[in-house]
Structure formats: C-alpha cells, structure tokens
Design an enzyme around this catalytic site. Structure first.
Site, PDB file in Angstrom:
ATOM      1  N   GLN A   1       1.031  -1.161  -0.240  1.00 15.90           N
ATOM      2  CA  GLN A   1       0.459   0.270   0.484  1.00 15.90           C
ATOM      3  C   GLN A   1       0.758   1.199  -0.206  1.00 15.90           C
ATOM      4  O   GLN A   1       0.570   2.454  -0.754  1.00 15.90           O
ATOM      5  CB  GLN A   1      -0.659  -0.202   1.090  1.00 15.90           C
TER       6      GLN A   1
ATOM      7  N   GLU B   1      -3.217   9.209  -1.143  1.00 19.61           N
ATOM      8  CA  GLU B   1      -2.471  10.085   0.404  1.00 19.61           C
ATOM      9  C   GLU B   1      -1.628  10.857  -0.799  1.00 19.61           C
ATOM     10  O   GLU B   1      -1.309  11.583   0.354  1.00 19.61           O
ATOM     11  CB  GLU B   1      -1.984   8.887   0.705  1.00 19.61           C
TER      12      GLU B   1
ATOM     13  N   ASP C   1      -0.973  -1.915  12.352  1.00 18.29           N
ATOM     14  CA  ASP C   1      -2.311  -0.705  12.401  1.00 18.29           C
ATOM     15  C   ASP C   1      -3.341  -1.266  12.303  1.00 18.29           C
ATOM     16  O   ASP C   1      -4.100  -1.357  13.657  1.00 18.29           O
ATOM     17  CB  ASP C   1      -1.670  -0.358  10.800  1.00 18.29           C
TER      18      ASP C   1
ATOM     19  N   LYS D   1      -4.524   5.944  15.551  1.00 17.04           N
ATOM     20  CA  LYS D   1      -5.561   6.562  14.307  1.00 17.04           C
ATOM     21  C   LYS D   1      -6.654   6.613  15.105  1.00 17.04           C
ATOM     22  O   LYS D   1      -7.137   6.145  15.981  1.00 17.04           O
ATOM     23  CB  LYS D   1      -5.400   5.584  12.940  1.00 17.04           C
TER      24      LYS D   1
ATOM     25  N   ARG E   1      -5.597   9.370   7.968  1.00 19.46           N
ATOM     26  CA  ARG E   1      -6.222   8.499   7.093  1.00 19.46           C
ATOM     27  C   ARG E   1      -5.956   9.002   5.635  1.00 19.46           C
ATOM     28  O   ARG E   1      -5.392   9.655   5.162  1.00 19.46           O
ATOM     29  CB  ARG E   1      -7.471   8.202   7.551  1.00 19.46           C
ATOM     30  N   SER E   2      -6.441   7.916   4.264  1.00 21.97           N
ATOM     31  CA  SER E   2      -6.413   8.118   3.518  1.00 21.97           C
ATOM     32  C   SER E   2      -7.492   8.956   2.991  1.00 21.97           C
ATOM     33  O   SER E   2      -7.287   9.508   2.058  1.00 21.97           O
ATOM     34  CB  SER E   2      -6.691   6.774   2.694  1.00 21.97           C
TER      35      SER E   2
ATOM     36  N   LYS F   1       2.809   9.699  10.459  1.00 22.51           N
ATOM     37  CA  LYS F   1       1.916   9.618   9.008  1.00 22.51           C
ATOM     38  C   LYS F   1       0.980  10.409   8.852  1.00 22.51           C
ATOM     39  O   LYS F   1       0.244   9.834   8.898  1.00 22.51           O
ATOM     40  CB  LYS F   1       2.356   7.953   9.806  1.00 22.51           C
TER      41      LYS F   1
HETATM   42  P1  PGA Z   1      -5.928   3.996   5.239  1.00 20.34           P
HETATM   43  O1  PGA Z   1      -4.384   3.810   5.424  1.00 20.34           O
HETATM   44  O2  PGA Z   1      -6.453   4.964   6.132  1.00 20.34           O
HETATM   45  O3  PGA Z   1      -7.087   3.333   3.930  1.00 20.34           O
HETATM   46  O4  PGA Z   1      -6.819   2.986   6.290  1.00 20.34           O
HETATM   47  C1  PGA Z   1      -3.863   4.086   5.695  1.00 20.34           C
HETATM   48  C2  PGA Z   1      -3.091   3.199   6.524  1.00 20.34           C
HETATM   49  O5  PGA Z   1      -2.936   2.531   6.684  1.00 20.34           O
HETATM   50  O6  PGA Z   1      -2.435   3.468   7.151  1.00 20.34           O
HETATM   51 ZN    ZN Z   2      -1.434   1.121   7.816  1.00 17.99          ZN
END
Ligand code: PGA
Ligand code: ZN
Length: 432
Positions: free
Chosen positions: A162, A204, A311, A336, A365-366, A387
């Site tokens: 990812q 992102e 995560d 998060k 988040r994305s 991050k």
């Molecule tokens: P997500 O991805 O916000 O789509 O969950 C971010 C990550 O996996 O760190």
């Molecule tokens: Zn992640």
C-alpha cells in the site's frame, strides 16, 4: 472553566470527495471550536463503525444520519459538562452510544465531537492545542514518515503493497526532514517521468507508478533517495505499509500484480530478504489483521533491526495492544484516533504501548481534510513519529505546514528526532 453550551454537526467533504462529519462545539462563554472526522479505505474490521446513510446516493456514503445522531444523542449527553473534563465527556458519549463499536452514533460523529471538545478546551485556556496537552511547554516535533509511491487499495491495486514511504532519520529538525523529503519526491517524479512509468497520483498524494513488481517499487524508492543525494539508511530510510489484510484470503497471501501467492513462511522469507537488501526502518501490517502468529514470527525474526508496526492489527485499542503485544506481536503501534473514536481512548492506546516499551506513530487516514488535530496530538503527547501520506495535496500539506508553524513558534523544542528512536541504527553507527 466554562461548560459546553451546544454541539452542532454538519456534513462536509473529504479529500476523496466523500461526505464526512464536522462537529462544532460552543461553550457558555462563547468559545467555539471544530474538528472533522477522517475516513479510511483499507480499514481494520476492529475499528469503531462509521455511521453512513447507505442507499444509492453518494455511493451510500452520506453522513446525514451521523449529523442527526450528533444532535439527538451526543449533544444531550454532554451539554452542560465541564470542557476540561475530556475523559468525562468521552465517557458520557460512549455511554449514550451504548454499543461496543460505537455503531449507534458512529465513530465518525464521536471522534469529530471528541476532538472539537479538546480544541475548545485549549482555546478557552488561550493555548495552542499541543501546548494545552503538555505541562512543560516543550514542543516534541515528530519525525515524519512520508509516502512517495502509493499502491494497494489506494491505487486500484497497481502493486499490492500500500505505502512506500521515506523517513528522514538523519535530519536534525522537522523543517529539514520536510526539505529532504521534498527533494526525494521531486527526484522520484523526474525518474518516473523519464521511465514512462507514471500513472497518476494515489489517494494520499504519492505517485501511482507502473512497476513490474512490488520489489521494483522498493528498488525505485532507493534510487530516488540516492538521486536526491542522500545516504540510504544513515540519512534517509525506507518504510513500508504492507496492509497485508488486503491480500490475505484467510489462508494464503496473494500478490495479484505479480501472480504470486505465499504461505506465512514464504511471505516472511521475502520480507527478511528485503530487510537484508534495502535500508528498511519499518514494516507495517506485514501479516493480516488476525494473523497473530505471523506477526509474532515477523517480530521475532526482524524486530531487533526495524519497527514492526501494527495498524489494522491493533486498531488503536489499548486492550488489543496489551493482549497481542503481550504474546510477542509487533514492537510499534500505529495510532489513528478515528479507529477507536475518542481522544481519551486514543491516549490510552498510546499509554498502553509505552508501558510495553513500544514506539508509537500517529497517523492520518487515506480520506483526510484540512483538520490538523493529529499534529497537535503528536507534539503534545510526545509521540515521536507522524504518518500523513505524501508530500502533495493540501489535506496532507496542511499537517506538515502546521508542524512547521509549531516548530518555528515554540519557545523550546526537544531534540529531533526523539533520542530513543531506532536504537539499532545508533548501535550500527557506534560500531563503525
Ligand atoms: P487507510 O490507510 O486510511 O485507508 O486505512 C492508511 C494506512 O493503512 O495506514
Ligand atoms: Zn496501515
């Protein structure tokens, strides 16, 4: 101290053009503050549930029900409460929701209100939020972890991993870490354009490249670091978010872009080979969200020389951190706030990780907005890494720019990066 007078919510738009919840909290003395919930795409199944409208309009992503729940359920539960009692406010909202996953009012409504309350309390105290969270007034700027290439669910699976990120671990201040990253982002852009591999920009803000394999993307990232003039490992390292739940079918791991599939041992052997061949400083979600055995094996094999981050694996839940890390899984935790739904529970996750000697990384988040709460949480709670996706697009840059403002206006800052990070790099340096 001023009590909460009202809580209002509205539907606003995130960086993917999807609706999300903004909460506005007003105090009796007139102080007002707001916050906006972000949204994930590769979400963990253990996350607080978002409340979305369903149906056909806006792909079912409307948040009218969440706005309504804020007005009907959350507001009555907290109006009149002392704004400095964040734990009490969060507790009252959880009780009003009454479900284990916050599905009645939605984690999206709850995190927006919870953060808006925190902002209101800092505003009333006449302090920037990060400073309100600290007793000593020392700004602890986090080391950025910044995406250069995006893949997986954020780039229609062009590659399976990812996030391909850089960490400027040799930089001596936040500002310098951003400058170095900008050089690498520009070098990567030039390189991809020259090779004709540029497909676009992922969710992102990182480049969405045409690569032959996942490893080719890691190799290209290394090339970009060198092209930009940095010493790999010593000055700038690579971090990977493998988001492997996305390529796990319950039994085996599949990289569709390469037509390969792996059992646990084969996947771990691949990660170990990458760890030998590239200056990798961390790997996140290398095994699927419920593959505790895989994560333990990975931590045992590689945890002495890099961060093994959970995560979706921990979903910012303190009890899950204590249970799984207690079994030997991971040495670092991604944090998060919207995964768990309140500021207080986010803080508990950070504290639980610290008690276990694990590092934390606060993460966006994305799906993001102009909201910069996470930057203040990182600086205020001394979470040493941040991050936020890539180095492009304003929902990302708003966070980096807020960090710059804090660094430049703070009377005192702690050493950068946090002195306790990455002990294996320091050990290698001492041996040389
Ligand atoms: P997500 O991805 O916000 O789509 O969950 C971010 C990550 O996996 O760190
Ligand atoms: Zn992640």
């Amino acid at each position: 101290m001023s009590p909460i007078k009202s809580v209002q919510a509205r539907s606003v738009w995130d960086s993917r053009g999807c609706p999300t919840v903004e909460a506005v909290v007003t105090l009796v003395d007139g102080t007002q503050a707001s916050a906006i919930a972000p949204a994930g795409a590769s979400t963990g199944s253990g996350e607080a549930r978002e409340l979305r409208d369903g149906g056909t309009a806006l792909k079912g992503l409307g948040v009218k029900a969440a706005v309504e729940a804020t007005h009907q359920i959350l507001a009555p539960a907290i109006v009149g409460m002392d704004i400095t009692d964040q734990a009490g406010i969060d507790q009252a909202m959880q009780a009003a929701d009454g479900t284990p996953d916050k599905s009645r009012v939605g984690g999206n409504s709850m995190i927006a209100v919870s953060l808006a309350c925190l902002w209101a309390a800092s505003k009333q105290a006449g302090q920037p939020l990060w400073q309100y969270l600290r007793a000593d007034n020392v700004a602890a700027l986090p080391l950025p972890e910044i995406q250069i290439f995006g893949g997986g669910a954020h780039a229609k699976g062009s590659v399976d991993l990812q996030d391909f990120l850089v960490v400027a671990n040799g930089a001596t201040c936040f500002e310098q870490s951003l400058e170095w990253t900008a050089e690498i982002y520009l070098a990567a852009s030039k390189m991809l354009a020259q090779q004709g591999k540029m497909l676009g920009v992922a969710d992102e803000g990182g480049f969405w490249p045409q690569f032959g394999s996942n490893e080719a993307a890691i190799a290209a990232l290394l090339d970009a670091i060198v092209m930009a003039g940095f010493t790999p490992g010593k000055e700038v390292s690579i971090a990977l978010d493998l988001a492997s739940t996305q390529y796990f079918d319950g039994t085996r791991y599949h990289w569709r872009s390469e037509g390969r599939s792996f059992d646990r041992d084969q996947l771990l052997a691949t990660y170990a080979r990458w760890a030998d061949n590239y200056p990798i400083i961390s790997m996140e979600d290398g095994f699927a969200e419920d593959d505790v055995e895989g994560m333990c094996a990975m931590t045992q094999l590689l945890g002495h020389k890099m961060q093994i981050i959970g995560d979706d694996f921990f979903v910012t839940h303190a009890p899950r951190i204590s249970e799984r890390a207690g079994r030997g899984a991971c040495n670092a935790v991604l944090i998060k706030p919207n995964q768990v739904g309140t500021v207080t529970e986010t803080r508990q996750a950070v504290e639980q990780a610290r008690r276990l000697g694990m590092d934390c990384i606060i993460s966006a988040r994305s799906g993001e907005t102009e909201d910069v709460s996470i930057v203040h949480l990182a600086v205020g709670w001394d979470v040493p890494q941040l991050k936020v996706g890539s180095f492009a697009r304003s929902e990302r840059m708003a966070k980096w720019n807020e960090g710059l403002r804090i660094e430049q206006t703070a009377a005192r800052t702690r050493p950068f990066p946090s002195p306790n990070l990455f002990p294996w790099i320091k050990k290698a340096g001492a041996a040389r």
